[in-house]
Design an enzyme around this catalytic site. Structure first.
Site, short mmCIF file in Angstrom:
data_model
loop_
_atom_site.label_atom_id
_atom_site.label_comp_id
_atom_site.label_asym_id
_atom_site.label_seq_id
_atom_site.Cartn_x
_atom_site.Cartn_y
_atom_site.Cartn_z
N SER A 1 24.26 3.62 25.41
CA SER A 1 23.98 4.25 24.17
C SER A 1 22.88 3.29 23.40
O SER A 1 23.20 2.56 23.61
CB SER A 1 24.69 5.03 22.60
OG SER A 1 25.63 4.53 22.50
N SER B 1 33.44 -4.09 17.97
CA SER B 1 32.76 -3.39 18.15
C SER B 1 31.18 -3.04 17.26
O SER B 1 30.65 -4.64 16.93
CB SER B 1 33.29 -1.19 16.66
OG SER B 1 33.18 -1.86 15.50
N LYS B 2 30.44 -2.26 17.93
CA LYS B 2 28.81 -2.88 17.70
C LYS B 2 28.90 -2.87 15.95
O LYS B 2 28.02 -2.90 15.64
CB LYS B 2 27.71 -1.39 17.82
CG LYS B 2 27.57 -1.05 19.25
CD LYS B 2 26.79 0.28 19.88
CE LYS B 2 26.70 0.37 21.16
NZ LYS B 2 25.57 1.48 21.36
N ARG B 3 29.23 -1.98 14.87
CA ARG B 3 29.48 -2.10 13.97
C ARG B 3 30.47 -3.20 12.94
O ARG B 3 29.85 -3.95 11.97
CB ARG B 3 30.36 -1.01 12.93
CG ARG B 3 28.50 0.08 13.24
CD ARG B 3 29.36 1.48 13.07
NE ARG B 3 28.67 2.95 13.72
CZ ARG B 3 28.71 3.67 14.50
NH1 ARG B 3 30.10 3.05 15.61
NH2 ARG B 3 28.37 4.06 14.90
#
Length: 469
Positions: A10, A238-240
């Site tokens: 995404s 993670s992306k965050r």
């Protein structure tokens, strides 16, 4: 059956190492089976998706060399197809309109939490026909009320989920846009995906997606859910949190071959082998050999691999990657040696290509000042005579070769009856500006004879100024 795999990120952020490893495993399986690899951009989260993130994904795939046979497909370009199949499910009674407001659903879920129940949609509108006119509605999939979903996962073995654990999933929001889980199902069907390789965080989505596939009469792909990657602090990447962009590794001077080799070993292996060519990865790779345990990222191991590839890859290839770093640091290569020659003498002295560019500037540019510590130690009055004698002998060389340069340095030490260090270190500081470089014969050989003469003069003047101050 021809194997078709996909990578479906995404575009809500950059391509990080977890996604890159998933892409690699999916790519390798397709290549190992003589199949196809599809790239799909899952951009249905319109508010959070950005063009910059889409480009970052494409750039990351390109830099890693993970070429795709089809794509990149964008889900936002396929909304008509999703709408067509949602209407089909409605007509067949396999989906229904839900007029429950988000506020009502929140109240129900809060009450469920207070009773210690799992928050879920209670099926309020599942069989109702008293639809209010002009009111907004979502469309939900009618999940089976009985039975179970069985997933024969390539990595985790048999996974069973009772349908009573699953509620009726929203497949179209009240604003008319389709949801992630429905789009994924349609895409996998339309694109002929036979094997889905993705992170273990998708395990909860898989039974829902299988039920939708079966409701559509579509074939169900095989699944392999890969464990997460842990940071060096033991926490999940993670992306965050704590996940570094793939392109940051390029910026930090790593070769894509090193990162690929490192990522493939974060969960997969073939005996005790640590270093793999791409062909070897393709030859030996299988989904069933991927481990279930989470793998911890180890930067020191990546540095070791990067050093291996800098030294073992064809120098022309390494120079091709190194040029980006020289350009990034505004080092003009036109006035110095061929970059391949610098790579040859520097590759075993650095951890990465960024560092190589940083310490190689003197090959291409004159420096304003000497390194203070090196000059204080080696450009003392006692060094003036060795530099003057070396200057004369180097200037007399007819053929500028490493052998002749070394002979001139040896002759200087013999004439002055001093150790090599008394000549070599002042000469190194004079020519490079600092106290570290490859061997002097190789270093001087990559700089013009005239430039060497000028730099020795500069060092002699520096010593004279120290004497007079």
């Amino acid at each position: 059956m021809s194997v078709v795999t996909r990578f479906a990120p995404s575009p809500t952020g950059y391509l990080h190492v977890g996604g890159a490893r998933t892409a690699l495993y999916s790519w390798l399986y397709a290549k190992s089976q003589g199949g196809e690899f599809v790239l799909r951009i899952e951009d249905t989260d319109i508010e959070r998706s950005t063009d910059d993130a889409k480009q970052a994904i494409l750039d990351g795939m390109d830099w890693l060399g993970l070429n795709y046979d089809k794509g990149p497909y964008l889900q936002t370009e396929r909304f008509d197809r999703y709408k067509e199949l949602i209407e089909k499910l409605l007509a067949e009674g396999k989906a229904y309109k839900c007029f429950m407001t988000s506020e009502e659903l929140d109240q129900i879920r809060e009450a469920q939490k207070e009773r210690g129940e799992k928050p879920r949609y209670p099926g309020t509108w599942r069989d109702r026909t008293d639809h209010p006119e002009g009111q907004p509605f979502a469309i939900r999939f009618k999940n089976p009320l009985e039975g179970k979903v069985v997933i024969n996962d390539h990595i985790r073995g048999k996974i069973e989920i009772s349908n009573t654990e699953l509620d009726d999933l929203v497949i179209q929001r009240s604003d008319g846009t389709p949801t992630y889980n429905f789009c994924v199902v349609v895409d996998d069907w339309d694109m002929g995906i036979t094997h889905v390789v993705r992170g273990e965080d998708h395990i909860n989505n898989t039974p829902r997606q299988i039920n939708i596939l079966e409701a559509l009469g579509a074939p169900v792909p095989e699944y392999a859910h890969v464990s997460m990657i842990l940071g060096e602090d033991g926490k999940k990447l993670s992306k965050r949190y704590n996940a570094v962009s793939v392109m940051q590794y390029r910026d930090d001077g790593y070769l894509p071959q090193a990162l690929i080799n490192y990522l493939v070993r974060l969960g997969w292996g073939h005996g005790d082998q640590e270093i793999f060519t791409l062909d070897e990865m393709i030859e030996h790779f299988s989904l069933d050999a991927i481990g279930q345990s989470a793998s911890a990222f180890n930067t020191e191991k990546l540095i070791w691999l990067n050093q291996h590839y800098m030294k073992s890859m064809p120098v022309e290839e390494v120079a091709g990657y190194a040029k980006w770093h020289f350009d990034d640091q505004n080092i003009d290569l036109s006035g110095g040696p061929a970059l391949e020659k610098v790579v040859t003498v520097q590759a075993d002295r650095v951890k990465n290509l960024k560092e190589m560019a940083q310490i190689s500037r003197y090959f291409y540019e004159d420096f304003e000042e000497f390194d203070a510590a090196a000059a204080k130690k080696h450009l003392r009055p006692v060094a003036k005579e060795p530099l003057m004698v070396a200057k004369t002998k180097l200037a007399a060389i007819n053929e500028w070769t490493p052998e002749n340069i070394q002979a001139a340095i040896n002759a200087t030490a013999e004439e002055l009856e001093v150790g090599m260090g008394k000549v070599g270190m002042p000469l190194r500081v004079a020519v490079t500006g600092g106290g570290n470089s490859p061997s002097l014969d190789l270093t001087l050989n990559l700089i013009s004879q005239a430039k060497i003469d000028q730099r020795i003069d500069k060092a002699i003047a520096f010593i004279a100024n120290r004497e007079n101050s």
